[in-house]
Design a protein around this motif. Sequence first.
Motif, PDB file in Angstrom:
ATOM      1  N   ARG A 125      -5.623  -8.960 -14.716  1.00  0.00           N
ATOM      2  CA  ARG A 125      -5.508  -7.858 -13.749  1.00  0.00           C
ATOM      3  C   ARG A 125      -5.600  -8.338 -12.292  1.00  0.00           C
ATOM      4  NH1 ARG A 125      -9.958  -3.600 -15.275  1.00  0.00           N
ATOM      5  NH2 ARG A 125      -8.912  -2.486 -13.576  1.00  0.00           N
ATOM      6  N   LEU A 126      -5.417  -9.630 -12.073  1.00  0.00           N
ATOM      7  CA  LEU A 126      -5.550 -10.168 -10.717  1.00  0.00           C
ATOM      8  C   LEU A 126      -4.573  -9.514  -9.740  1.00  0.00           C
ATOM      9  CD1 LEU A 126      -6.130 -13.985 -11.347  1.00  0.00           C
ATOM     10  CD2 LEU A 126      -7.834 -12.203 -10.890  1.00  0.00           C
ATOM     11  N   ASP A 127      -3.344  -9.252 -10.188  1.00  0.00           N
ATOM     12  CA  ASP A 127      -2.365  -8.614  -9.303  1.00  0.00           C
ATOM     13  C   ASP A 127      -2.847  -7.239  -8.849  1.00  0.00           C
ATOM     14  OD1 ASP A 127      -0.725 -10.784  -9.548  1.00  0.00           O
ATOM     15  OD2 ASP A 127       0.655  -9.860 -10.978  1.00  0.00           O
ATOM     16  N   GLU A 128      -3.494  -6.530  -9.748  1.00  0.00           N
ATOM     17  CA  GLU A 128      -4.040  -5.204  -9.422  1.00  0.00           C
ATOM     18  C   GLU A 128      -5.123  -5.318  -8.348  1.00  0.00           C
ATOM     19  OE1 GLU A 128      -7.074  -2.131 -11.671  1.00  0.00           O
ATOM     20  OE2 GLU A 128      -5.584  -3.209 -12.887  1.00  0.00           O
ATOM     21  N   PHE A 129      -6.002  -6.307  -8.505  1.00  0.00           N
ATOM     22  CA  PHE A 129      -7.086  -6.485  -7.531  1.00  0.00           C
ATOM     23  C   PHE A 129      -6.543  -6.940  -6.181  1.00  0.00           C
ATOM     24  CE2 PHE A 129      -9.488  -7.961 -11.551  1.00  0.00           C
ATOM     25  CZ  PHE A 129      -9.563  -6.648 -11.999  1.00  0.00           C
ATOM     26  N   VAL A 130      -5.503  -7.776  -6.216  1.00  0.00           N
ATOM     27  CA  VAL A 130      -4.867  -8.223  -4.975  1.00  0.00           C
ATOM     28  C   VAL A 130      -4.271  -7.022  -4.230  1.00  0.00           C
ATOM     29  CG1 VAL A 130      -2.867  -9.466  -4.051  1.00  0.00           C
ATOM     30  CG2 VAL A 130      -4.427 -10.606  -5.629  1.00  0.00           C
ATOM     31  N   LEU A 131      -3.588  -6.150  -4.946  1.00  0.00           N
ATOM     32  CA  LEU A 131      -2.992  -4.971  -4.308  1.00  0.00           C
ATOM     33  C   LEU A 131      -4.062  -4.113  -3.646  1.00  0.00           C
ATOM     34  CD1 LEU A 131      -0.490  -3.262  -3.741  1.00  0.00           C
ATOM     35  CD2 LEU A 131      -0.872  -2.104  -5.925  1.00  0.00           C
ATOM     36  N   GLU A 132      -5.201  -3.939  -4.327  1.00  0.00           N
ATOM     37  CA  GLU A 132      -6.296  -3.176  -3.732  1.00  0.00           C
ATOM     38  C   GLU A 132      -6.773  -3.831  -2.441  1.00  0.00           C
ATOM     39  OE1 GLU A 132      -9.357  -1.391  -6.420  1.00  0.00           O
ATOM     40  OE2 GLU A 132      -8.365  -2.611  -7.943  1.00  0.00           O
ATOM     41  N   GLY A 133      -6.887  -5.162  -2.463  1.00  0.00           N
ATOM     42  CA  GLY A 133      -7.323  -5.871  -1.268  1.00  0.00           C
ATOM     43  C   GLY A 133      -6.328  -5.783  -0.130  1.00  0.00           C
ATOM     44  N   LEU A 134      -5.045  -5.876  -0.451  1.00  0.00           N
ATOM     45  CA  LEU A 134      -4.005  -5.762   0.577  1.00  0.00           C
ATOM     46  C   LEU A 134      -4.018  -4.383   1.218  1.00  0.00           C
ATOM     47  CD1 LEU A 134      -0.984  -7.530  -1.185  1.00  0.00           C
ATOM     48  CD2 LEU A 134      -2.330  -8.425   0.726  1.00  0.00           C
ATOM     49  N   GLN A 135      -4.164  -3.341   0.398  1.00  0.00           N
ATOM     50  CA  GLN A 135      -4.183  -1.983   0.936  1.00  0.00           C
ATOM     51  C   GLN A 135      -5.436  -1.733   1.762  1.00  0.00           C
ATOM     52  OE1 GLN A 135      -1.443   0.567  -2.131  1.00  0.00           O
ATOM     53  NE2 GLN A 135      -3.516   0.142  -2.819  1.00  0.00           N
ATOM     54  N   GLN A 136      -6.533  -2.398   1.421  1.00  0.00           N
ATOM     55  CA  GLN A 136      -7.749  -2.289   2.223  1.00  0.00           C
ATOM     56  C   GLN A 136      -7.581  -2.986   3.566  1.00  0.00           C
ATOM     57  OE1 GLN A 136     -10.759  -0.750   1.848  1.00  0.00           O
ATOM     58  NE2 GLN A 136     -11.351  -1.564   3.846  1.00  0.00           N
ATOM     59  N   GLY A 137      -7.015  -4.196   3.544  1.00  0.00           N
ATOM     60  CA  GLY A 137      -6.885  -4.992   4.764  1.00  0.00           C
ATOM     61  C   GLY A 137      -5.621  -4.724   5.548  1.00  0.00           C
ATOM     62  N   VAL A 138      -4.781  -3.793   5.099  1.00  0.00           N
ATOM     63  CA  VAL A 138      -3.498  -3.460   5.735  1.00  0.00           C
ATOM     64  C   VAL A 138      -2.663  -4.733   5.892  1.00  0.00           C
ATOM     65  CG1 VAL A 138      -2.359  -2.179   7.576  1.00  0.00           C
ATOM     66  CG2 VAL A 138      -4.728  -1.648   6.983  1.00  0.00           C
ATOM     67  N   ASP A 139      -2.284  -5.282   4.773  1.00  0.00           N
ATOM     68  CA  ASP A 139      -1.524  -6.524   4.714  1.00  0.00           C
ATOM     69  C   ASP A 139      -0.483  -6.371   3.614  1.00  0.00           C
ATOM     70  OD1 ASP A 139      -0.655  -9.123   4.993  1.00  0.00           O
ATOM     71  OD2 ASP A 139      -2.513 -10.059   4.309  1.00  0.00           O
ATOM     72  N   ILE A 140       0.575  -7.176   3.661  1.00  0.00           N
ATOM     73  CA  ILE A 140       1.598  -7.075   2.624  1.00  0.00           C
ATOM     74  C   ILE A 140       1.976  -8.443   2.042  1.00  0.00           C
ATOM     75  CG2 ILE A 140       2.694  -4.860   3.205  1.00  0.00           C
ATOM     76  CD1 ILE A 140       4.037  -8.121   4.529  1.00  0.00           C
ATOM     77  N   ILE A 141       1.288  -9.496   2.498  1.00  0.00           N
ATOM     78  CA  ILE A 141       1.581 -10.830   1.999  1.00  0.00           C
ATOM     79  C   ILE A 141       0.573 -11.186   0.906  1.00  0.00           C
ATOM     80  CG2 ILE A 141       1.904 -13.248   2.562  1.00  0.00           C
ATOM     81  CD1 ILE A 141       3.946 -11.343   3.810  1.00  0.00           C
ATOM     82  N   VAL A 142       1.068 -11.375  -0.307  1.00  0.00           N
ATOM     83  CA  VAL A 142       0.217 -11.642  -1.468  1.00  0.00           C
ATOM     84  C   VAL A 142      -0.302 -13.087  -1.416  1.00  0.00           C
ATOM     85  CG1 VAL A 142       0.186 -11.820  -3.985  1.00  0.00           C
ATOM     86  CG2 VAL A 142       1.461  -9.970  -2.871  1.00  0.00           C
ATOM     87  N   PRO A 143      -1.608 -13.294  -1.569  1.00  0.00           N
ATOM     88  CA  PRO A 143      -2.126 -14.666  -1.605  1.00  0.00           C
ATOM     89  C   PRO A 143      -1.737 -15.353  -2.908  1.00  0.00           C
ATOM     90  CG  PRO A 143      -3.873 -13.114  -2.158  1.00  0.00           C
ATOM     91  CD  PRO A 143      -2.686 -12.291  -1.745  1.00  0.00           C
ATOM     92  N   THR A 144      -1.667 -16.668  -2.886  1.00  0.00           N
ATOM     93  CA  THR A 144      -1.440 -17.400  -4.130  1.00  0.00           C
ATOM     94  C   THR A 144      -2.779 -17.606  -4.821  1.00  0.00           C
ATOM     95  OG1 THR A 144      -1.659 -19.548  -3.024  1.00  0.00           O
ATOM     96  CG2 THR A 144       0.558 -18.611  -3.177  1.00  0.00           C
TER      97      THR A 144
END
Length: 258
Positions: A125-144
């Motif tokens: 579920r890492l992609d799900e957690f990344v999306l939550e973090g991006l939406q929190q930080g107002v970012d659209i670039i996914v970390p590796t």
Amino acid sequence: MNCILLPAANFSHPYAYINTASQIEHVNKVLGAQVGDTLKIGELGANLGTAIIDSITADKIQLSAVVLNIAPPAKLDVTVILALPRPKVLRRLIMDMTALGVGHIILINSYRTQKSYWQSPMLARLDEFVLEGLQQGVDIIVPTINLKKRFKPFVEDELASLITAGAIVAHPYTELSLAAYLQQQQAACFAASIPLVSANTVNKALPTVVCIGAEGGWIDYEIELLAKQGCQAVSIGPRILRTEAAVNVIMGQWLLHC
């Protein structure tokens, strides 16, 4: 979430749509948005911007007047190597590091990482957690995010290639503090005649690799192996912090000087 992030497939400019249940619920119940209201949105891997709500149904929100003209914030110039933590902690850590702007995350095995953690469904579920973090930080670039199940081979064969401007390993039992380490790095920059100015002074001295252990930290053998590859052990004070607290405290240095 501070913006709604959508995949490219959801856009047909100047239109877009939201069809994820959690995002629809957020728009309806948290934002209380209605037809005609403006939303902050972003296209993953592209830009941030705004859109106007055209219609709302139970399973879809239609958007119009989509404008994506805001570049995302720059990623932090750091790779975080994190000993795989307890599954319940993993979600918070991935969300926090993503929101903070970490561009590269490596989850690694350690002596205190239980073998069962590597079989946890949370890893799927890492992609799900990344999306939550991006939406929190107002970012659209996914970390590796990379998974390394073997500590010694990774440290001996791969770690050195990641270190371009210093590396630290968080360790509460060392005498050198993070503040003292950064002062040493700044002094070394001046001695090497590297131009530094005002706010960029500390930024130039920040390491490009940070190693943080799971609950219980690193054992001596791991500290020694990391040290052989150029990782300097530093402490952030006499208090023993939870992993998520340590991550936020250390990464705060990048936020203050980025």
